[in-house]
Design a protein around this motif. Structure first.
Motif, mmCIF file in Angstrom:
data_model
loop_
_atom_site.group_PDB
_atom_site.id
_atom_site.type_symbol
_atom_site.label_atom_id
_atom_site.label_comp_id
_atom_site.label_asym_id
_atom_site.label_seq_id
_atom_site.Cartn_x
_atom_site.Cartn_y
_atom_site.Cartn_z
ATOM 1 N N ASP A 77 0.813 -1.217 0.000
ATOM 2 C CA ASP A 77 0.000 0.000 0.000
ATOM 3 C C ASP A 77 0.847 1.269 0.000
ATOM 4 O O ASP A 77 0.326 2.365 -0.153
ATOM 5 C CB ASP A 77 -0.956 0.003 1.199
ATOM 6 N N ASP A 78 2.149 1.125 0.166
ATOM 7 C CA ASP A 78 3.070 2.264 0.138
ATOM 8 C C ASP A 78 4.477 1.701 -0.077
ATOM 9 O O ASP A 78 4.666 0.495 -0.151
ATOM 10 C CB ASP A 78 2.976 3.049 1.448
ATOM 11 N N TRP A 79 5.474 2.563 -0.143
ATOM 12 C CA TRP A 79 6.813 2.083 -0.470
ATOM 13 C C TRP A 79 7.461 1.382 0.717
ATOM 14 O O TRP A 79 7.109 1.595 1.866
ATOM 15 C CB TRP A 79 7.683 3.223 -0.989
ATOM 16 N N TRP A 80 8.452 0.509 0.403
ATOM 17 C CA TRP A 80 9.114 -0.300 1.432
ATOM 18 C C TRP A 80 10.575 -0.555 1.054
ATOM 19 O O TRP A 80 10.952 -0.489 -0.098
ATOM 20 C CB TRP A 80 8.357 -1.607 1.649
ATOM 21 N N TRP A 81 11.373 -0.846 2.076
ATOM 22 C CA TRP A 81 12.809 -1.020 1.905
ATOM 23 C C TRP A 81 13.190 -2.371 1.277
ATOM 24 O O TRP A 81 12.566 -3.383 1.561
ATOM 25 C CB TRP A 81 13.539 -0.972 3.248
ATOM 26 N N THR A 82 14.277 -2.361 0.485
ATOM 27 C CA THR A 82 15.066 -3.570 0.240
ATOM 28 C C THR A 82 16.309 -3.435 1.127
ATOM 29 O O THR A 82 16.490 -2.418 1.803
ATOM 30 C CB THR A 82 15.494 -3.716 -1.228
ATOM 31 N N LEU A 83 17.182 -4.435 1.124
ATOM 32 C CA LEU A 83 18.427 -4.284 1.897
ATOM 33 C C LEU A 83 19.569 -3.745 1.044
ATOM 34 O O LEU A 83 20.692 -3.569 1.531
ATOM 35 C CB LEU A 83 18.833 -5.612 2.546
ATOM 36 N N THR A 84 19.321 -3.449 -0.217
ATOM 37 C CA THR A 84 20.376 -3.089 -1.164
ATOM 38 C C THR A 84 20.693 -1.598 -1.142
ATOM 39 O O THR A 84 19.815 -0.762 -1.389
ATOM 40 C CB THR A 84 19.968 -3.499 -2.591
ATOM 41 N N GLY A 85 21.950 -1.298 -0.848
ATOM 42 C CA GLY A 85 22.401 0.079 -0.936
ATOM 43 C C GLY A 85 22.446 0.544 -2.377
ATOM 44 O O GLY A 85 22.717 -0.247 -3.292
ATOM 45 N N ASP A 86 22.196 1.827 -2.596
ATOM 46 C CA ASP A 86 22.197 2.366 -3.959
ATOM 47 C C ASP A 86 23.606 2.343 -4.535
ATOM 48 O O ASP A 86 23.820 1.880 -5.650
ATOM 49 C CB ASP A 86 21.642 3.792 -3.924
ATOM 50 N N SER A 87 24.573 2.833 -3.769
ATOM 51 C CA SER A 87 25.977 2.857 -4.198
ATOM 52 C C SER A 87 26.838 3.218 -3.003
ATOM 53 O O SER A 87 26.328 3.580 -1.939
ATOM 54 C CB SER A 87 26.186 3.872 -5.326
ATOM 55 N N LEU A 88 28.145 3.128 -3.157
ATOM 56 C CA LEU A 88 29.042 3.583 -2.103
ATOM 57 C C LEU A 88 29.206 5.097 -2.135
ATOM 58 O O LEU A 88 29.447 5.735 -1.108
ATOM 59 C CB LEU A 88 30.422 2.924 -2.252
ATOM 60 N N ILE A 89 29.067 5.671 -3.322
ATOM 61 C CA ILE A 89 29.206 7.127 -3.465
ATOM 62 C C ILE A 89 28.096 7.833 -2.706
ATOM 63 O O ILE A 89 28.320 8.774 -1.950
ATOM 64 C CB ILE A 89 29.180 7.527 -4.951
ATOM 65 N N TYR A 90 26.846 7.360 -2.890
ATOM 66 C CA TYR A 90 25.705 7.914 -2.160
ATOM 67 C C TYR A 90 25.391 6.946 -1.015
ATOM 68 O O TYR A 90 24.430 6.182 -1.054
ATOM 69 C CB TYR A 90 24.517 8.089 -3.088
ATOM 70 N N SER A 91 26.220 6.982 0.012
ATOM 71 C CA SER A 91 26.194 5.956 1.060
ATOM 72 C C SER A 91 25.016 6.090 2.019
ATOM 73 O O SER A 91 24.879 5.283 2.937
ATOM 74 C CB SER A 91 27.503 5.982 1.848
ATOM 75 N N CYS A 92 24.178 7.101 1.817
ATOM 76 C CA CYS A 92 22.986 7.230 2.649
ATOM 77 C C CYS A 92 21.739 6.774 1.897
ATOM 78 O O CYS A 92 20.645 6.765 2.448
ATOM 79 C CB CYS A 92 22.800 8.674 3.116
ATOM 80 N N SER A 93 21.897 6.349 0.642
ATOM 81 C CA SER A 93 20.765 6.036 -0.223
ATOM 82 C C SER A 93 20.546 4.528 -0.316
ATOM 83 O O SER A 93 21.480 3.764 -0.581
ATOM 84 C CB SER A 93 21.005 6.610 -1.625
ATOM 85 N N VAL A 94 19.291 4.097 -0.091
ATOM 86 C CA VAL A 94 18.923 2.680 -0.092
ATOM 87 C C VAL A 94 17.815 2.452 -1.115
ATOM 88 O O VAL A 94 16.892 3.260 -1.239
ATOM 89 C CB VAL A 94 18.421 2.237 1.297
ATOM 90 N N ARG A 95 17.900 1.353 -1.842
ATOM 91 C CA ARG A 95 16.860 1.029 -2.812
ATOM 92 C C ARG A 95 15.584 0.595 -2.087
ATOM 93 O O ARG A 95 15.620 -0.105 -1.069
ATOM 94 C CB ARG A 95 17.322 -0.093 -3.743
ATOM 95 N N GLY A 96 14.467 1.029 -2.633
ATOM 96 C CA GLY A 96 13.167 0.670 -2.087
ATOM 97 C C GLY A 96 12.208 0.319 -3.204
ATOM 98 O O GLY A 96 12.523 0.471 -4.388
ATOM 99 N N VAL A 97 11.027 -0.156 -2.848
ATOM 100 C CA VAL A 97 10.010 -0.551 -3.821
ATOM 101 C C VAL A 97 8.769 0.299 -3.608
ATOM 102 O O VAL A 97 8.236 0.381 -2.491
ATOM 103 C CB VAL A 97 9.646 -2.047 -3.679
ATOM 104 N N GLY A 98 8.301 0.951 -4.671
ATOM 105 C CA GLY A 98 7.117 1.785 -4.586
ATOM 106 C C GLY A 98 5.840 0.956 -4.533
ATOM 107 O O GLY A 98 5.849 -0.257 -4.767
ATOM 108 N N SER A 99 4.741 1.621 -4.248
ATOM 109 C CA SER A 99 3.456 0.924 -4.127
ATOM 110 C C SER A 99 3.040 0.254 -5.430
ATOM 111 O O SER A 99 2.276 -0.713 -5.423
ATOM 112 C CB SER A 99 2.369 1.894 -3.660
ATOM 113 N N GLY A 100 3.549 0.753 -6.555
ATOM 114 C CA GLY A 100 3.242 0.150 -7.848
ATOM 115 C C GLY A 100 4.192 -0.959 -8.245
ATOM 116 O O GLY A 100 4.049 -1.553 -9.316
#
Length: 218
Positions: free
Chosen positions: A162-185
């Motif tokens: 019903d809304d977005w949720w986390w995966t455990l995968t980091g986006d990159s080492l360069i953007y070390s605060c960014s985590v991949r997630g899955v949108g409601s769609g």
């Protein structure tokens, strides 16, 4: 003719009405509720829904000894990591999910408190970032999140949330605060690790002989 013999001559609707006159409608209704089908986890088909520890799960994969399941719904919201790191191995959410009390039950979250460590298989997690860097290495969890690679592999079995949720995968080492997630769609995006609005859908591996309820597939 006694009451039991009379019941045997009635159809279900008549029987429920008859019992309701004796014990009340609420109690009578319980006699006619279909009991859930209980099976061993290894008997559940891939793509089917089961209930374990009061949570509905979708079966993603199974072998003779273990069954991988993902929560059907987002269970709660939480920051991936309160220190803003996208390395799952060190994340605050990972520490909370894998925190068990003396009896082996998951502690800390209302929705997961009936998950028992004795029913789970510790499994390896690949922490490769979404851009392919392997510096974070691997770790092992009892309760985890799905990776982007696993999400793509099992996507056809995973219902949207019903809304977005986390995966455990980091986006990159360069953007070390960014985590991949899955949108409601169902599309992959990203969020800041310290965002407390990220949904959590635990991923577990159940032992094959764990008793579960088989749910209707929606």
């Amino acid at each position: 003719m006694n009451k039991f013999e009379r019941l045997k001559t009635m159809n279900p609707q008549e029987a429920q009405a008859f019992i309701a006159k004796i014990v009340g409608e609420d109690s009578a209704r319980k006699f006619f509720v279909e009991e859930p089908k209980t099976i061993m986890a290894a008997e559940a088909e891939v793509g089917s829904f089961i209930k374990y520890a009061g949570i509905e799960w979708v079966v993603l994969n199974r072998t003779a000894s273990k069954v991988m399941v993902l929560a059907k719904h987002r269970l709660f919201n939480r920051a991936f990591d309160t220190d803003e790191s996208n390395n799952w191995a060190n994340s605050s959410l990972r520490k909370e999910l894998n925190n068990f009390n003396e009896q082996g039950f998951q502690r800390g979250f209302e929705h997961t408190e009936n998950i028992n460590k004795k029913d789970l298989v510790e499994f390896e997690r690949d922490l490769t970032t979404d851009d392919g860097i392997t510096d974070y290495g691997k770790c092992k969890d009892y309760i985890s999140l799905i990776s982007c690679e696993e999400y793509r592999k099992f996507r056809k079995f995973i219902p949207n949330a019903d809304d977005w949720w986390w995966t455990l995968t980091g986006d990159s080492l360069i953007y070390s605060c960014s985590v991949r997630g899955v949108g409601s769609g169902g599309t992959l995006g990203y969020g800041n690790a310290c965002n407390g609005n990220g949904g959590v859908r635990p991923l577990c591996v159940l032992k094959s002989d764990t008793e579960v309820e088989l749910c209707e597939k929606m």
